[in-house]
Design a protein around this motif. Structure first.
Motif, short mmCIF file in Angstrom:
data_model
loop_
_atom_site.label_atom_id
_atom_site.label_comp_id
_atom_site.label_asym_id
_atom_site.label_seq_id
_atom_site.Cartn_x
_atom_site.Cartn_y
_atom_site.Cartn_z
N LEU A 1 37.38 29.50 37.21
CA LEU A 1 37.33 31.14 37.11
C LEU A 1 38.24 31.65 36.39
O LEU A 1 38.54 33.10 36.04
N ASP A 2 39.41 30.71 35.85
CA ASP A 2 40.23 31.20 34.86
C ASP A 2 39.75 31.71 33.50
O ASP A 2 40.33 32.50 32.87
N GLY B 1 36.32 40.93 37.83
CA GLY B 1 35.22 41.73 37.89
C GLY B 1 33.92 41.10 37.17
O GLY B 1 32.87 41.95 37.08
N THR B 2 33.90 40.21 37.04
CA THR B 2 32.89 39.52 36.24
C THR B 2 31.66 39.42 37.15
O THR B 2 31.62 39.23 38.25
N VAL B 3 30.57 39.76 36.41
CA VAL B 3 29.11 39.93 37.10
C VAL B 3 28.74 38.58 36.87
O VAL B 3 28.49 38.03 35.68
N ARG C 1 39.44 37.95 43.88
CA ARG C 1 39.81 36.45 43.35
C ARG C 1 39.72 35.07 44.17
O ARG C 1 39.06 34.18 43.93
N GLU C 2 40.40 35.36 45.38
CA GLU C 2 40.50 34.23 46.44
C GLU C 2 39.21 34.05 46.89
O GLU C 2 38.80 32.91 47.27
N GLY C 3 38.39 35.13 47.18
CA GLY C 3 36.82 34.97 47.79
C GLY C 3 35.96 34.32 46.58
O GLY C 3 35.35 33.38 47.19
#
Length: 148
Positions: free
Chosen positions: A33-34, A39-41, A56-58
């Motif tokens: 995810l880095d 907010g990436t869709v 981010r954590e979720g």
């Protein structure tokens, strides 16, 4: 923009996708995810229709849970990607494969499109869309046996 700048951008964009795939293959959700902007869709193969918890954590926990659902982290790759760059925005379309073991070993080919933005000099994914064609014979079953 010169052709050298375009080539450099293309290499950097493909490196971003390669890094995401390598991180997933290593079982590292946070690292994967880095490669994504805040907010990436994500429209992935798995339900729901839109991925992302809003935190981010979720998102890391959700991706880690998906990776853990395999006997070993799945391996992802793309084939013959086409990259379009215009300034600080780019998109890539490609055929992708996922190989893994979940109730038996499998390889699944699917279509992928990524939207990226150059943010603080770094190409990050802002949109990801994956899809599998469906048989149009009335069964509407996913055509998971296709290969390029």
């Amino acid at each position: 923009m010169t052709s050298t700048e375009t080539r450099t951008d293309t290499d950097a964009i493909l490196a971003t996708l390669d890094e995401m795939h390598a991180a997933i293959g290593a079982g590292d959700a946070a690292r994967a995810l880095d490669t994504c902007a805040e907010g990436t869709v994500v429209f992935s193969l798995a339900p729901p229709l839109v991925d992302g918890t809003g935190s981010r954590e979720g998102d890391v926990a959700a991706l880690a849970g998906w990776i853990a659902s395999f006997d070993a982290p799945p391996r992802l790759a793309h084939r013959d990607p086409t990259v379009h760059v215009d300034g600080d925005v780019a998109f890539v379309h490609t055929l992708s494969s996922m190989t893994g073991t979940k109730g038996g070993e499998f390889t699944l080919w699917f279509r992928s499109t990524y939207g990226l933005r150059r943010i603080d000099g770094r190409w990050l994914i802002v949109h990801q869309h994956e899809s599998v064609p469906f048989h149009m014979d009335g069964s509407f079953l996913a055509a998971t046996g296709l290969e390029p």
